[in-house]
Design a protein around this motif. Structure first.
Motif, PDB file in Angstrom:
ATOM      1  N   PHE A  87       0.818  -1.210   0.000  1.00  0.00           N
ATOM      2  CA  PHE A  87       0.000   0.000   0.000  1.00  0.00           C
ATOM      3  C   PHE A  87       0.856   1.266   0.000  1.00  0.00           C
ATOM      4  CE2 PHE A  87      -2.272  -3.342   2.394  1.00  0.00           C
ATOM      5  CZ  PHE A  87      -3.279  -3.584   1.465  1.00  0.00           C
ATOM      6  N   GLY A  88       2.180   1.091  -0.089  1.00  0.00           N
ATOM      7  CA  GLY A  88       3.075   2.240  -0.145  1.00  0.00           C
ATOM      8  C   GLY A  88       3.411   2.830   1.205  1.00  0.00           C
ATOM      9  N   GLN A  89       3.128   2.099   2.274  1.00  0.00           N
ATOM     10  CA  GLN A  89       3.434   2.588   3.613  1.00  0.00           C
ATOM     11  C   GLN A  89       4.642   1.841   4.169  1.00  0.00           C
ATOM     12  OE1 GLN A  89      -0.238   2.138   5.738  1.00  0.00           O
ATOM     13  NE2 GLN A  89      -1.124   3.982   4.851  1.00  0.00           N
ATOM     14  N   GLY A  90       5.439   2.541   4.948  1.00  0.00           N
ATOM     15  CA  GLY A  90       6.639   1.934   5.486  1.00  0.00           C
ATOM     16  C   GLY A  90       7.196   2.736   6.637  1.00  0.00           C
ATOM     17  N   VAL A  91       8.465   2.550   6.901  1.00  0.00           N
ATOM     18  CA  VAL A  91       9.146   3.225   8.005  1.00  0.00           C
ATOM     19  C   VAL A  91      10.255   4.086   7.419  1.00  0.00           C
ATOM     20  CG1 VAL A  91      10.421   2.911  10.155  1.00  0.00           C
ATOM     21  CG2 VAL A  91       8.648   1.274   9.518  1.00  0.00           C
ATOM     22  N   GLU A  92      10.221   5.370   7.715  1.00  0.00           N
ATOM     23  CA  GLU A  92      11.160   6.309   7.114  1.00  0.00           C
ATOM     24  C   GLU A  92      12.337   6.597   8.041  1.00  0.00           C
ATOM     25  OE1 GLU A  92       9.785  10.304   6.646  1.00  0.00           O
ATOM     26  OE2 GLU A  92      11.066  10.664   4.912  1.00  0.00           O
ATOM     27  N   PHE A  93      13.521   6.625   7.449  1.00  0.00           N
ATOM     28  CA  PHE A  93      14.743   7.021   8.151  1.00  0.00           C
ATOM     29  C   PHE A  93      15.308   8.249   7.461  1.00  0.00           C
ATOM     30  CE2 PHE A  93      19.354   7.164   7.978  1.00  0.00           C
ATOM     31  CZ  PHE A  93      19.723   7.090   9.306  1.00  0.00           C
ATOM     32  N   GLN A  94      15.609   9.284   8.238  1.00  0.00           N
ATOM     33  CA  GLN A  94      16.275  10.469   7.707  1.00  0.00           C
ATOM     34  C   GLN A  94      17.522  10.722   8.537  1.00  0.00           C
ATOM     35  OE1 GLN A  94      14.021  14.011   6.798  1.00  0.00           O
ATOM     36  NE2 GLN A  94      12.113  12.850   6.615  1.00  0.00           N
ATOM     37  N   ILE A  95      18.660  10.781   7.874  1.00  0.00           N
ATOM     38  CA  ILE A  95      19.920  10.920   8.604  1.00  0.00           C
ATOM     39  C   ILE A  95      20.013  12.264   9.317  1.00  0.00           C
ATOM     40  CG2 ILE A  95      21.345  11.929   6.759  1.00  0.00           C
ATOM     41  CD1 ILE A  95      23.489   9.767   7.621  1.00  0.00           C
ATOM     42  N   THR A  96      19.272  13.260   8.851  1.00  0.00           N
ATOM     43  CA  THR A  96      19.306  14.577   9.486  1.00  0.00           C
ATOM     44  C   THR A  96      18.505  14.614  10.786  1.00  0.00           C
ATOM     45  OG1 THR A  96      17.412  15.284   8.144  1.00  0.00           O
ATOM     46  CG2 THR A  96      19.625  15.774   7.295  1.00  0.00           C
ATOM     47  N   ARG A  97      17.763  13.546  11.077  1.00  0.00           N
ATOM     48  CA  ARG A  97      16.920  13.531  12.275  1.00  0.00           C
ATOM     49  C   ARG A  97      17.390  12.491  13.294  1.00  0.00           C
ATOM     50  NH1 ARG A  97      10.763  13.563  10.162  1.00  0.00           N
ATOM     51  NH2 ARG A  97      10.413  14.090  12.354  1.00  0.00           N
ATOM     52  N   LEU A  98      18.660  12.114  13.210  1.00  0.00           N
ATOM     53  CA  LEU A  98      19.184  11.084  14.105  1.00  0.00           C
ATOM     54  C   LEU A  98      19.050  11.462  15.576  1.00  0.00           C
ATOM     55  CD1 LEU A  98      22.452   9.746  12.435  1.00  0.00           C
ATOM     56  CD2 LEU A  98      20.337   8.508  12.857  1.00  0.00           C
ATOM     57  N   GLU A  99      19.254  12.728  15.883  1.00  0.00           N
ATOM     58  CA  GLU A  99      19.244  13.145  17.287  1.00  0.00           C
ATOM     59  C   GLU A  99      17.853  13.048  17.910  1.00  0.00           C
ATOM     60  OE1 GLU A  99      21.084  16.950  17.645  1.00  0.00           O
ATOM     61  OE2 GLU A  99      23.092  16.185  17.204  1.00  0.00           O
ATOM     62  N   GLN A 100      16.827  12.860  17.078  1.00  0.00           N
ATOM     63  CA  GLN A 100      15.470  12.705  17.599  1.00  0.00           C
ATOM     64  C   GLN A 100      15.148  11.248  17.933  1.00  0.00           C
ATOM     65  OE1 GLN A 100      12.537  14.648  15.098  1.00  0.00           O
ATOM     66  NE2 GLN A 100      13.980  16.258  14.523  1.00  0.00           N
ATOM     67  N   ASN A 101      16.089  10.361  17.665  1.00  0.00           N
ATOM     68  CA  ASN A 101      15.859   8.952  17.944  1.00  0.00           C
ATOM     69  C   ASN A 101      15.669   8.724  19.442  1.00  0.00           C
ATOM     70  OD1 ASN A 101      15.998   6.010  17.346  1.00  0.00           O
ATOM     71  ND2 ASN A 101      17.822   6.179  18.626  1.00  0.00           N
ATOM     72  N   ARG A 102      14.695   7.880  19.776  1.00  0.00           N
ATOM     73  CA  ARG A 102      14.382   7.644  21.183  1.00  0.00           C
ATOM     74  C   ARG A 102      14.972   6.344  21.724  1.00  0.00           C
ATOM     75  NH1 ARG A 102       7.978   8.703  20.822  1.00  0.00           N
ATOM     76  NH2 ARG A 102       8.365   7.659  18.839  1.00  0.00           N
ATOM     77  N   GLU A 103      15.342   5.431  20.839  1.00  0.00           N
ATOM     78  CA  GLU A 103      15.883   4.148  21.292  1.00  0.00           C
ATOM     79  C   GLU A 103      17.339   4.274  21.738  1.00  0.00           C
ATOM     80  OE1 GLU A 103      14.204   1.321  21.661  1.00  0.00           O
ATOM     81  OE2 GLU A 103      12.379   2.370  21.060  1.00  0.00           O
TER      82      GLU A 103
END
Length: 239
Positions: free
Chosen positions: A53-69
């Motif tokens: 359906f065109g849905q997935g999980v997006e990764f953006q290298i510019t938003r690494l600092e927002q990672n919660r894990e």
């Protein structure tokens, strides 16, 4: 693809490096893959686990600092690369007991793979004699691998290679420009390096497969309507 006039490139070398080159040079909007090695390659935007359906999980290298894990505040691109290699990658298997969380903690504390390896050896961890040398080669493979540049139609490195680094085959063997271009255009077999025996003329019309249309998706008003399931896993940050 030629018949449908869709632009494409057959990677003459590693597909991961080729896709990263297209991404960082803004020749594509995103890369769809299941291979997490595109993160240490430095791919700008990745879509993992895309469904029909065109849905997935997006990764953006510019938003690494927002990672919660994992706390990636203060991590440089080099630290991220070394953390990924330390946890295990295609070019170097991880050491026993070394996963992403432990690799993250060590790189966060010690900042570089040299200090991490020295620390592990002092901690009585079994580190193979060639591990550090192979670690450096893995770094170089992620940073300087050969790729095809569609602008120059020739071989380039993923990023500028240092003058003191010899261009060994682990970065991709040298190939003549005509061969590289032929592979990229789908005219030469990337394995045999020989031209394909026959190709479909680009002017040939697409065949009508005559697939039957299910009546269940055609309402009485004649307009097609697809019932798609509600998806809760819309694009979010990946890592």
């Amino acid at each position: 693809l030629k018949q449908e006039k869709v632009d494409y490139i057959v990677a003459p070398y590693e597909a991961d490096a080729q896709m990263t080159f297209l991404s960082v040079n803004k020749l594509v909007d995103a890369v769809i893959t299941e291979d997490s090695d595109l993160i240490p390659f430095g791919c700008s935007r990745i879509i993992f686990k895309m469904d029909k359906f065109g849905q997935g999980v997006e990764f953006q290298i510019t938003r690494l600092e927002q990672n919660r894990e994992l706390d990636l505040n203060g991590f440089t691109k080099q630290m991220l690369l070394e953390m990924c290699i330390l946890s295990g990658c295609d070019y170097l298997p991880s050491l026993p007991g070394m996963g992403v969380k432990r690799a993250h903690a060590l790189i966060q504390k010690l900042k570089s793979h040299e200090k991490v390896i020295k620390h592990l050896r002092y901690s009585a961890v079994s580190v193979p004699p060639q591990y550090e040398e192979n670690f450096k080669k893995a770094i170089w493979a992620f940073q300087f691998q050969r790729v095809y540049d569609p602008a120059t139609e020739d071989i380039v490195h993923l990023s500028g290679i240092p003058h003191d680094l010899s261009e060994d085959d682990f970065l991709g063997p040298w190939l003549p420009q005509a061969v590289v271009k032929g592979i990229a255009l789908g005219e030469i077999d990337p394995l045999t390096k020989e031209p394909f025996e026959a190709s479909i003329p680009s002017s040939a019309p697409a065949a009508d497969k005559g697939y039957p249309v299910k009546e269940s998706i055609i309402p009485s008003n004649g307009k097609k309507r697809l019932e798609l399931p509600v998806q809760k896993n819309i694009l979010t940050n990946y890592f």
